[in-house]
Design a protein around this motif. Sequence first.
Motif, PDB file in Angstrom:
ATOM      1  N   PRO A  13      46.802  61.248 117.808  1.00  0.00           N
ATOM      2  CA  PRO A  13      45.697  60.428 117.338  1.00  0.00           C
ATOM      3  C   PRO A  13      46.087  59.527 116.161  1.00  0.00           C
ATOM      4  CG  PRO A  13      45.413  62.704 116.631  1.00  0.00           C
ATOM      5  CD  PRO A  13      46.634  62.676 117.497  1.00  0.00           C
ATOM      6  N   ASP A  14      47.074  59.947 115.382  1.00  0.00           N
ATOM      7  CA  ASP A  14      47.433  59.244 114.136  1.00  0.00           C
ATOM      8  C   ASP A  14      48.941  58.989 114.129  1.00  0.00           C
ATOM      9  OD1 ASP A  14      48.192  58.594 111.496  1.00  0.00           O
ATOM     10  OD2 ASP A  14      46.511  59.702 110.649  1.00  0.00           O
ATOM     11  N   PHE A  15      49.331  57.751 114.363  1.00  0.00           N
ATOM     12  CA  PHE A  15      50.757  57.387 114.460  1.00  0.00           C
ATOM     13  C   PHE A  15      51.521  57.753 113.192  1.00  0.00           C
ATOM     14  CE2 PHE A  15      54.300  54.503 113.942  1.00  0.00           C
ATOM     15  CZ  PHE A  15      54.893  54.481 115.188  1.00  0.00           C
ATOM     16  N   VAL A  29      64.115  60.256 112.513  1.00  0.00           N
ATOM     17  CA  VAL A  29      63.844  58.956 111.903  1.00  0.00           C
ATOM     18  C   VAL A  29      63.240  58.007 112.933  1.00  0.00           C
ATOM     19  CG1 VAL A  29      65.651  59.203 110.170  1.00  0.00           C
ATOM     20  CG2 VAL A  29      66.180  58.117 112.352  1.00  0.00           C
ATOM     21  N   LEU A  30      62.430  57.086 112.434  1.00  0.00           N
ATOM     22  CA  LEU A  30      61.795  56.085 113.292  1.00  0.00           C
ATOM     23  C   LEU A  30      62.815  54.990 113.576  1.00  0.00           C
ATOM     24  CD1 LEU A  30      59.123  55.197 114.646  1.00  0.00           C
ATOM     25  CD2 LEU A  30      58.569  54.010 112.506  1.00  0.00           C
ATOM     26  N   ALA A  31      63.357  54.987 114.800  1.00  0.00           N
ATOM     27  CA  ALA A  31      64.427  54.051 115.143  1.00  0.00           C
ATOM     28  C   ALA A  31      63.891  52.747 115.706  1.00  0.00           C
ATOM     29  CB  ALA A  31      65.378  54.701 116.145  1.00  0.00           C
ATOM     30  N   HIS A  32      62.644  52.782 116.181  1.00  0.00           N
ATOM     31  CA  HIS A  32      62.076  51.594 116.832  1.00  0.00           C
ATOM     32  C   HIS A  32      60.568  51.748 116.836  1.00  0.00           C
ATOM     33  CE1 HIS A  32      61.909  48.249 119.751  1.00  0.00           C
ATOM     34  NE2 HIS A  32      60.896  48.908 120.277  1.00  0.00           N
ATOM     35  N   GLU A  33      59.870  50.624 116.642  1.00  0.00           N
ATOM     36  CA  GLU A  33      58.397  50.676 116.677  1.00  0.00           C
ATOM     37  C   GLU A  33      57.871  49.381 117.266  1.00  0.00           C
ATOM     38  OE1 GLU A  33      56.498  51.325 112.850  1.00  0.00           O
ATOM     39  OE2 GLU A  33      54.571  50.647 113.634  1.00  0.00           O
ATOM     40  N   GLU A  34      56.817  49.469 118.071  1.00  0.00           N
ATOM     41  CA  GLU A  34      56.189  48.253 118.567  1.00  0.00           C
ATOM     42  C   GLU A  34      54.768  48.539 119.035  1.00  0.00           C
ATOM     43  OE1 GLU A  34      59.203  47.906 121.913  1.00  0.00           O
ATOM     44  OE2 GLU A  34      57.442  47.140 122.965  1.00  0.00           O
ATOM     45  N   ILE A  35      54.019  47.455 119.198  1.00  0.00           N
ATOM     46  CA  ILE A  35      52.693  47.515 119.809  1.00  0.00           C
ATOM     47  C   ILE A  35      52.838  47.023 121.241  1.00  0.00           C
ATOM     48  CG2 ILE A  35      50.354  46.550 119.772  1.00  0.00           C
ATOM     49  CD1 ILE A  35      50.647  48.060 117.269  1.00  0.00           C
ATOM     50  N   ASN A  36      52.305  47.792 122.189  1.00  0.00           N
ATOM     51  CA  ASN A  36      52.261  47.318 123.581  1.00  0.00           C
ATOM     52  C   ASN A  36      50.789  47.179 123.952  1.00  0.00           C
ATOM     53  OD1 ASN A  36      52.255  47.038 126.412  1.00  0.00           O
ATOM     54  ND2 ASN A  36      54.174  48.180 126.617  1.00  0.00           N
ATOM     55  N   GLU A  37      50.290  45.934 123.889  1.00  0.00           N
ATOM     56  CA  GLU A  37      48.860  45.681 124.126  1.00  0.00           C
ATOM     57  C   GLU A  37      48.470  46.048 125.556  1.00  0.00           C
ATOM     58  OE1 GLU A  37      46.633  44.563 121.978  1.00  0.00           O
ATOM     59  OE2 GLU A  37      47.774  43.647 120.332  1.00  0.00           O
ATOM     60  N   ARG A  42      50.256  51.914 120.162  1.00  0.00           N
ATOM     61  CA  ARG A  42      51.256  51.724 119.121  1.00  0.00           C
ATOM     62  C   ARG A  42      52.270  52.832 119.366  1.00  0.00           C
ATOM     63  NH1 ARG A  42      50.374  52.683 112.626  1.00  0.00           N
ATOM     64  NH2 ARG A  42      52.485  52.080 111.965  1.00  0.00           N
ATOM     65  N   GLU A  43      53.523  52.453 119.516  1.00  0.00           N
ATOM     66  CA  GLU A  43      54.516  53.447 119.903  1.00  0.00           C
ATOM     67  C   GLU A  43      55.747  53.385 119.019  1.00  0.00           C
ATOM     68  OE1 GLU A  43      55.679  51.422 123.962  1.00  0.00           O
ATOM     69  OE2 GLU A  43      57.409  52.179 122.913  1.00  0.00           O
ATOM     70  N   GLY A  44      56.335  54.538 118.837  1.00  0.00           N
ATOM     71  CA  GLY A  44      57.554  54.620 118.041  1.00  0.00           C
ATOM     72  C   GLY A  44      58.552  55.538 118.711  1.00  0.00           C
ATOM     73  N   PRO A  64      46.844  55.692 120.497  1.00  0.00           N
ATOM     74  CA  PRO A  64      45.977  54.734 121.196  1.00  0.00           C
ATOM     75  C   PRO A  64      45.535  53.583 120.309  1.00  0.00           C
ATOM     76  CG  PRO A  64      44.741  56.714 120.614  1.00  0.00           C
ATOM     77  CD  PRO A  64      46.172  56.975 120.229  1.00  0.00           C
ATOM     78  N   LEU A  65      45.421  52.381 120.922  1.00  0.00           N
ATOM     79  CA  LEU A  65      44.893  51.221 120.198  1.00  0.00           C
ATOM     80  C   LEU A  65      43.377  51.115 120.357  1.00  0.00           C
ATOM     81  CD1 LEU A  65      47.475  48.401 121.069  1.00  0.00           C
ATOM     82  CD2 LEU A  65      47.326  49.753 118.961  1.00  0.00           C
ATOM     83  N   ASP A  66      42.837  51.747 121.412  1.00  0.00           N
ATOM     84  CA  ASP A  66      41.396  51.682 121.668  1.00  0.00           C
ATOM     85  C   ASP A  66      40.968  52.928 122.426  1.00  0.00           C
ATOM     86  OD1 ASP A  66      41.662  51.249 124.588  1.00  0.00           O
ATOM     87  OD2 ASP A  66      42.528  49.335 123.959  1.00  0.00           O
TER      88      ASP A  66
END
Length: 143
Positions: A13-15, A29-37, A42-44, A64-66
């Motif tokens: 629920p909370d990135f 560690v967070l190696a990559h992050e992006e938003i996929n609309e 929101r994914e990491g 989740p974004l929505d």
Amino acid sequence: YVTAIDHVGIAVPDFDAAVQWHRDHLGLVLAHEEINEEQGVREGMLSPAGTAFGTDTAIQILAPLDDECAIAKFIARSGPGLQQLAYRVTDVEALSAELRAAGVRLLYDAPRHGTADSRINFIHPKDGGGVLIELVEPAAAAH
Ligand code: CMX
């Protein structure tokens, strides 16, 4: 077609809280992050320090974004937790065609946009032994 386990996806629920928990307790560690609309996330990608994103298996954090996206529905039904197992493949379209011909249901008629410009499709969990299986063709192998 399958060359590796690309990642295992966890719905949260909370990135930020999930990323921090894995860093503080497991040293990931967070190696990559992006938003996929399109996917509504929101994914990491988390990795042990010193391993290579895109080569070694990653842990994917999916928030989740929505309220309507697949991850929101998953959390509403099952709670946070393991949501998907993703295999890295050489040719997502060719493998999808073989699976369809064998009667295995794919979620998409054509590959969609995934993490880091990969091309993705999914096997329906009812045909994947209760597992949502993602097929990931990395961008470098795209054609
Ligand atoms: N793992 C295992 N089983 C799952 C599941 C999952 N992640 N999601 C749903 N199911 C099961 C449900 O428990 C349900 O089982 P029962 O009928 O026995 O109760 C059944 O599948 C429901 O299937 P459905 O009603 O056809 O579909 P849903 O509305 O639940 O949606 C799915 C499921 C897989 C089609 C949807 O989550 C989806 O489209 N997923 C693909 C996209 C995605 O997951 N995007 C987020 C990640 C993005 C990324 O990786 O880049």
